[in-house]
Design a protein around this motif. Sequence first.
Motif, PDB file in Angstrom:
ATOM      1  N   MET A   1      -1.935 -25.705  54.153  1.00  0.00           N
ATOM      2  CA  MET A   1      -0.918 -25.051  54.343  1.00  0.00           C
ATOM      3  C   MET A   1      -0.570 -23.782  53.488  1.00  0.00           C
ATOM      4  O   MET A   1       0.550 -23.117  54.431  1.00  0.00           O
ATOM      5  N   ILE A   2      -1.198 -23.317  52.585  1.00  0.00           N
ATOM      6  CA  ILE A   2      -1.197 -22.149  52.477  1.00  0.00           C
ATOM      7  C   ILE A   2      -2.173 -21.457  52.180  1.00  0.00           C
ATOM      8  O   ILE A   2      -3.346 -22.211  51.152  1.00  0.00           O
ATOM      9  N   GLU A   3      -2.857 -20.359  52.434  1.00  0.00           N
ATOM     10  CA  GLU A   3      -4.045 -19.805  52.899  1.00  0.00           C
ATOM     11  C   GLU A   3      -4.182 -17.901  52.419  1.00  0.00           C
ATOM     12  O   GLU A   3      -2.962 -17.282  52.175  1.00  0.00           O
ATOM     13  N   VAL A   4      -4.599 -18.010  50.643  1.00  0.00           N
ATOM     14  CA  VAL A   4      -4.621 -16.380  50.388  1.00  0.00           C
ATOM     15  C   VAL A   4      -5.978 -15.841  50.683  1.00  0.00           C
ATOM     16  O   VAL A   4      -6.779 -16.857  50.233  1.00  0.00           O
ATOM     17  N   LYS A   5      -6.564 -14.959  51.332  1.00  0.00           N
ATOM     18  CA  LYS A   5      -7.385 -13.762  51.737  1.00  0.00           C
ATOM     19  C   LYS A   5      -7.694 -12.651  51.656  1.00  0.00           C
ATOM     20  O   LYS A   5      -6.307 -11.682  51.674  1.00  0.00           O
ATOM     21  N   ASN A   6      -7.925 -12.485  49.422  1.00  0.00           N
ATOM     22  CA  ASN A   6      -8.784 -11.180  49.275  1.00  0.00           C
ATOM     23  C   ASN A   6      -7.375 -10.382  48.863  1.00  0.00           C
ATOM     24  O   ASN A   6      -7.226  -8.935  49.591  1.00  0.00           O
ATOM     25  N   LEU A   7      -6.443 -11.793  48.088  1.00  0.00           N
ATOM     26  CA  LEU A   7      -5.149 -10.883  47.828  1.00  0.00           C
ATOM     27  C   LEU A   7      -5.387 -10.190  46.120  1.00  0.00           C
ATOM     28  O   LEU A   7      -6.690  -9.454  45.793  1.00  0.00           O
ATOM     29  N   THR A   8      -4.899  -8.702  47.003  1.00  0.00           N
ATOM     30  CA  THR A   8      -5.548  -7.617  46.102  1.00  0.00           C
ATOM     31  C   THR A   8      -4.103  -6.463  45.522  1.00  0.00           C
ATOM     32  O   THR A   8      -3.323  -6.496  46.678  1.00  0.00           O
ATOM     33  N   LYS A   9      -3.832  -6.123  44.440  1.00  0.00           N
ATOM     34  CA  LYS A   9      -2.778  -5.306  43.976  1.00  0.00           C
ATOM     35  C   LYS A   9      -2.858  -4.894  42.881  1.00  0.00           C
ATOM     36  O   LYS A   9      -3.273  -4.945  41.698  1.00  0.00           O
ATOM     37  N   TYR A  10      -2.381  -3.667  43.646  1.00  0.00           N
ATOM     38  CA  TYR A  10      -2.351  -2.948  42.541  1.00  0.00           C
ATOM     39  C   TYR A  10      -0.274  -1.871  42.339  1.00  0.00           C
ATOM     40  O   TYR A  10       0.407  -2.348  42.658  1.00  0.00           O
ATOM     41  N   TYR A  11      -0.369  -2.383  40.635  1.00  0.00           N
ATOM     42  CA  TYR A  11       0.464  -1.042  39.950  1.00  0.00           C
ATOM     43  C   TYR A  11       0.409  -0.077  39.355  1.00  0.00           C
ATOM     44  O   TYR A  11       0.480   0.297  38.390  1.00  0.00           O
ATOM     45  N   GLY A  12       0.740   0.915  40.470  1.00  0.00           N
ATOM     46  CA  GLY A  12       0.429   2.487  39.798  1.00  0.00           C
ATOM     47  C   GLY A  12      -0.951   2.537  40.018  1.00  0.00           C
ATOM     48  O   GLY A  12      -2.047   2.316  41.215  1.00  0.00           O
ATOM     49  N   LYS A  13      -2.445   2.404  39.077  1.00  0.00           N
ATOM     50  CA  LYS A  13      -3.276   3.160  39.042  1.00  0.00           C
ATOM     51  C   LYS A  13      -3.537   1.850  38.411  1.00  0.00           C
ATOM     52  O   LYS A  13      -5.215   1.174  38.649  1.00  0.00           O
ATOM     53  N   LYS A  14      -3.278   0.538  37.638  1.00  0.00           N
ATOM     54  CA  LYS A  14      -3.586  -0.697  37.300  1.00  0.00           C
ATOM     55  C   LYS A  14      -3.900  -1.954  38.683  1.00  0.00           C
ATOM     56  O   LYS A  14      -3.036  -2.573  38.749  1.00  0.00           O
ATOM     57  N   MET A  15      -4.412  -2.337  38.252  1.00  0.00           N
ATOM     58  CA  MET A  15      -5.302  -3.623  39.582  1.00  0.00           C
ATOM     59  C   MET A  15      -4.825  -4.907  38.829  1.00  0.00           C
ATOM     60  O   MET A  15      -5.032  -5.456  37.953  1.00  0.00           O
ATOM     61  N   ALA A  16      -3.830  -4.921  39.399  1.00  0.00           N
ATOM     62  CA  ALA A  16      -3.362  -6.923  38.602  1.00  0.00           C
ATOM     63  C   ALA A  16      -4.111  -7.889  39.613  1.00  0.00           C
ATOM     64  O   ALA A  16      -4.129  -9.126  38.716  1.00  0.00           O
ATOM     65  N   LEU A  17      -4.375  -7.832  40.645  1.00  0.00           N
ATOM     66  CA  LEU A  17      -5.526  -8.595  41.353  1.00  0.00           C
ATOM     67  C   LEU A  17      -6.098  -7.909  41.571  1.00  0.00           C
ATOM     68  O   LEU A  17      -6.072  -6.901  43.123  1.00  0.00           O
ATOM     69  N   ASP A  18      -7.518  -9.298  42.016  1.00  0.00           N
ATOM     70  CA  ASP A  18      -8.734  -8.301  42.280  1.00  0.00           C
ATOM     71  C   ASP A  18      -9.750  -9.322  43.533  1.00  0.00           C
ATOM     72  O   ASP A  18     -10.160  -9.888  42.934  1.00  0.00           O
ATOM     73  N   ARG A  19      -9.237  -9.103  44.635  1.00  0.00           N
ATOM     74  CA  ARG A  19      -9.590  -9.411  46.203  1.00  0.00           C
ATOM     75  C   ARG A  19      -9.424 -11.094  45.687  1.00  0.00           C
ATOM     76  O   ARG A  19     -10.446 -11.918  46.158  1.00  0.00           O
TER      77      ARG A  19
END
Length: 325
Positions: A1-19
Amino acid sequence: MIEVKNLTKYYGKKMALDRVSFSVKDGEVLGLLGLNGAGKSTTMNILTGYIGATEGTVTVNGYDIMLEPMKAKSTIGYLPEQPPLYLDMKVREYLEFVCSLKKVRNKDVHIEEICRQVGITAVSNRLIKNLSKGYKQRVGLAQALAGNPKVLILDEPTAGLDPSQIIEIRTLIKELGKERTIIVSSHILPEIKEMCSRVVVLHQGKLIADDTPENLSRTITSPHQVTAWIKGSSEAVIQAVSAMAVPCHVKLLAEKETDVYEYELTGPEDQDIREAVFRTFAKADLPILSMKGNDFTLEEIFLKLIHQSPEKGGGKDAGNIRPGN
């Protein structure tokens, strides 16, 4: 139903999510656990299409949330930590507005049904601003259910509620989970254990555990230390402990009933003392009325998980956390 793959999120230079990678099966209730700032809300905002990911993909019911956002979002009901309520509207008026936005057919029948589901029929003609925190949360759940979505994403659904309201919302979520796929975020471990069949743990944007609550609890409990209610004099208890095969320290915590005392018993960290405690007090004719392993606090749980993870902070390959990893 839900598949999350290598989710990465930056806010500027700050990494909020790492793969971050995980999946949620159809009909599963998944708990998203983490301290404040762990990345839970960022993950949920990406899952709902509210913000985009820097890298990685999210698929909901077969639709990529970025490539086919309208189709993906049509299957999602979302309750943010702060419910999106118009306080000067009446409950029914607000739900009619939400149903109009979602282009729901047979609005009147549908609203009656979701009001019944979340237990707000009796307050459906009241102004939202005059409702208690618990009822406002239920109205927030009702708007998430509008359109009968297959997926519910609930961010801290019990935040700010009193104990009786928390129990009510927990029960409601478990009931809703019988027919839907649900992701629930929280920083409170007991709540996740009560509601969810599986737990994903985030810390500093990294996935550090993905397991059932039972296996996670088994990993983080402390069987070398137990709390027990024992009937008998404290002198007899101390004498019995001194004769245990396993060296054990006993601490009197409180008198619970007449001639019934609560004790904390602690043995060597590498040993499970529960069986030895049971046999010792049975032999001494001192009934154990209650015994449980001492749970770690959430902070201690995270310290243990972080210590066990391959990179002391998790990572994309952290996977299931098991004793000895």
